[in-house]
Write a protein that holds these residues in place. Structure first.
Motif, PDB file in Angstrom:
ATOM      1  N   LEU A  47      48.519  98.757  89.409  1.00 24.21           N
ATOM      2  CA  LEU A  47      47.622  99.843  89.559  1.00 24.21           C
ATOM      3  C   LEU A  47      46.578  99.692  89.952  1.00 24.21           C
ATOM      4  O   LEU A  47      45.626  98.911  89.402  1.00 24.21           O
ATOM      5  CB  LEU A  47      47.487 100.251  87.907  1.00 24.21           C
ATOM      6  N   ASP A  48      46.101 100.689  91.268  1.00 25.17           N
ATOM      7  CA  ASP A  48      44.983 100.053  91.641  1.00 25.17           C
ATOM      8  C   ASP A  48      44.567 101.122  92.473  1.00 25.17           C
ATOM      9  O   ASP A  48      45.242 102.299  92.715  1.00 25.17           O
ATOM     10  CB  ASP A  48      45.281  98.945  92.846  1.00 25.17           C
ATOM     11  N   GLU A  49      43.109 101.152  93.028  1.00 25.96           N
ATOM     12  CA  GLU A  49      42.599 102.090  93.977  1.00 25.96           C
ATOM     13  C   GLU A  49      42.540 101.779  95.364  1.00 25.96           C
ATOM     14  O   GLU A  49      42.036 100.653  95.429  1.00 25.96           O
ATOM     15  CB  GLU A  49      41.233 102.678  93.262  1.00 25.96           C
ATOM     16  N   ALA A  50      42.715 102.715  96.303  1.00 27.66           N
ATOM     17  CA  ALA A  50      42.493 102.382  97.622  1.00 27.66           C
ATOM     18  C   ALA A  50      41.175 102.200  97.989  1.00 27.66           C
ATOM     19  O   ALA A  50      40.279 102.762  97.548  1.00 27.66           O
ATOM     20  CB  ALA A  50      43.269 103.446  98.490  1.00 27.66           C
ATOM     21  N   ARG A  51      40.726 101.124  98.980  1.00 28.10           N
ATOM     22  CA  ARG A  51      39.689 100.938  99.601  1.00 28.10           C
ATOM     23  C   ARG A  51      39.631 100.898 101.069  1.00 28.10           C
ATOM     24  O   ARG A  51      40.707 100.483 101.815  1.00 28.10           O
ATOM     25  CB  ARG A  51      38.981  99.583  99.050  1.00 28.10           C
ATOM     26  N   ARG A  56      33.904 100.930 105.268  1.00 30.95           N
ATOM     27  CA  ARG A  56      32.952 102.056 105.271  1.00 30.95           C
ATOM     28  C   ARG A  56      32.940 102.354 103.798  1.00 30.95           C
ATOM     29  O   ARG A  56      33.575 102.150 102.778  1.00 30.95           O
ATOM     30  CB  ARG A  56      33.597 103.113 106.101  1.00 30.95           C
ATOM     31  N   ARG A  57      31.926 103.243 103.614  1.00 34.04           N
ATOM     32  CA  ARG A  57      31.477 103.270 102.205  1.00 34.04           C
ATOM     33  C   ARG A  57      32.095 104.816 101.686  1.00 34.04           C
ATOM     34  O   ARG A  57      31.938 105.148 100.527  1.00 34.04           O
ATOM     35  CB  ARG A  57      29.969 103.585 102.002  1.00 34.04           C
ATOM     36  N   HIS A  58      33.065 105.570 102.404  1.00 32.71           N
ATOM     37  CA  HIS A  58      33.466 106.670 102.044  1.00 32.71           C
ATOM     38  C   HIS A  58      34.909 106.345 101.161  1.00 32.71           C
ATOM     39  O   HIS A  58      35.308 105.212 101.036  1.00 32.71           O
ATOM     40  CB  HIS A  58      33.824 107.521 103.169  1.00 32.71           C
ATOM     41  N   ARG A  59      35.085 107.512 100.476  1.00 36.28           N
ATOM     42  CA  ARG A  59      36.257 107.189  99.379  1.00 36.28           C
ATOM     43  C   ARG A  59      37.477 107.468 100.156  1.00 36.28           C
ATOM     44  O   ARG A  59      37.713 108.377 100.846  1.00 36.28           O
ATOM     45  CB  ARG A  59      35.932 108.091  98.367  1.00 36.28           C
ATOM     46  N   ALA A  60      38.473 106.581  99.847  1.00 41.42           N
ATOM     47  CA  ALA A  60      39.961 106.780 100.613  1.00 41.42           C
ATOM     48  C   ALA A  60      40.542 107.826  99.651  1.00 41.42           C
ATOM     49  O   ALA A  60      40.352 107.995  98.548  1.00 41.42           O
ATOM     50  CB  ALA A  60      40.500 105.619 100.655  1.00 41.42           C
ATOM     51  N   PRO A  61      41.323 108.605 100.306  1.00 38.41           N
ATOM     52  CA  PRO A  61      41.513 108.601 101.945  1.00 38.41           C
ATOM     53  C   PRO A  61      40.674 109.757 102.426  1.00 38.41           C
ATOM     54  O   PRO A  61      40.373 110.865 102.213  1.00 38.41           O
ATOM     55  CB  PRO A  61      43.029 109.191 102.070  1.00 38.41           C
ATOM     56  N   HIS A  62      40.017 109.414 103.527  1.00 35.91           N
ATOM     57  CA  HIS A  62      39.142 110.177 104.264  1.00 35.91           C
ATOM     58  C   HIS A  62      39.789 110.692 105.531  1.00 35.91           C
ATOM     59  O   HIS A  62      40.575 110.283 106.273  1.00 35.91           O
ATOM     60  CB  HIS A  62      37.745 109.425 104.912  1.00 35.91           C
TER      61      HIS A  62
END
Length: 232
Positions: A47-51, A56-62
């Motif tokens: 269970l994880d969150e994409a980086r 870059r500092r934007h949140r995925a998915p950009h």
């Protein structure tokens, strides 16, 4: 006028399939997965969150980047990826898509995921997998694992020792289920050791010895007879 894609609000999280390589931390206390291409640099948990892999500092998915988790809709399409030579040691993951996602023709690019099951392929020798062992590859802090059968696992002592499928699932946590995708395990046949001889075997051996003794006596008798054509 700026066009926007239609927003989806599903009642249940979408599901998908992907391939990945199982990894084990250097101290053997954590287990997870890593991508087979762009995402190979960032191991992730069940269970994880994409980086963003580019830092870059934007949140995925950009929308203007290709960061984020990726998966496909169809299991068959994901299984077809395992045919490539560089992906033979990868495992097939069944995932739940969480958070924001972008839908494409064949799959999703999304922010969060939960890995539900991991199907491990057969060992290099062709037998069904019973464990995961060090493949000789990895990155700082993580070892990349590959499927091994019971016999091949016992042949890997030391740092390359194998971890069972159940132990890998336990280290990964979050209810992950790991199964061997190559069918039921085929145990190596044990060598047949001769048991104690019974009465029929002893009788057969005695008859064979008696026949050989009779043949030897008949040859000795022929050697001892005088030759009628020989001159004294």
């Amino acid at each position: 006028m700026k066009l926007r894609l239609p927003e989806e609000r599903p009642t249940e999280p979408p599901t998908g399939y992907k391939i990945a390589r199982p990894v084990l931390s250097y101290d053997g206390t954590r287990a997870g997965f890593t991508g087979v291409s762009l995402g190979a640099a960032l191991p992730y948990a069940v269970l994880d969150e994409a980086r963003c892999v580019y830092g870059r500092r934007h949140r995925a998915p950009h929308r203007r980047c290709d960061c984020g988790f990726h998966c496909v809709h169809d299991r068959e399409r994901a299984e077809a990826m395992l045919c490539a030579a560089e992906h033979r040691s990868a495992v097939l993951l069944d995932v739940t898509v969480l958070g924001v996602y972008l839908r494409f023709e064949h799959g999703f690019r999304y922010a969060r995921q939960r890995v539900r099951t991991a199907a491990v392929g057969p060992c290099r020798c062709g037998a069904a997998a019973a464990a995961l062992a060090d493949s000789g590859r990895g990155r700082a802090g993580w070892r990349v694992l590959e499927a091994v059968c019971g016999a091949c696992a016992r042949a890997r002592p030391g740092p390359g020792a194998a971890v069972s499928l159940a132990a890998f699932a336990r280290l990964a946590g979050e209810g992950l289920r790991v199964r061997a995708g190559g069918g039921p395990a085929v145990p190596s046949p044990a060598p047949e050791l001769p048991g104690p001889a019974g009465l029929p075997e002893l009788v057969a051996e005695a008859a064979l010895l008696q026949a050989r003794l009779d043949l030897l006596q008949s040859r000795l008798a022929r050697l001892g007879r005088p030759d009628p054509g020989a001159q004294g």
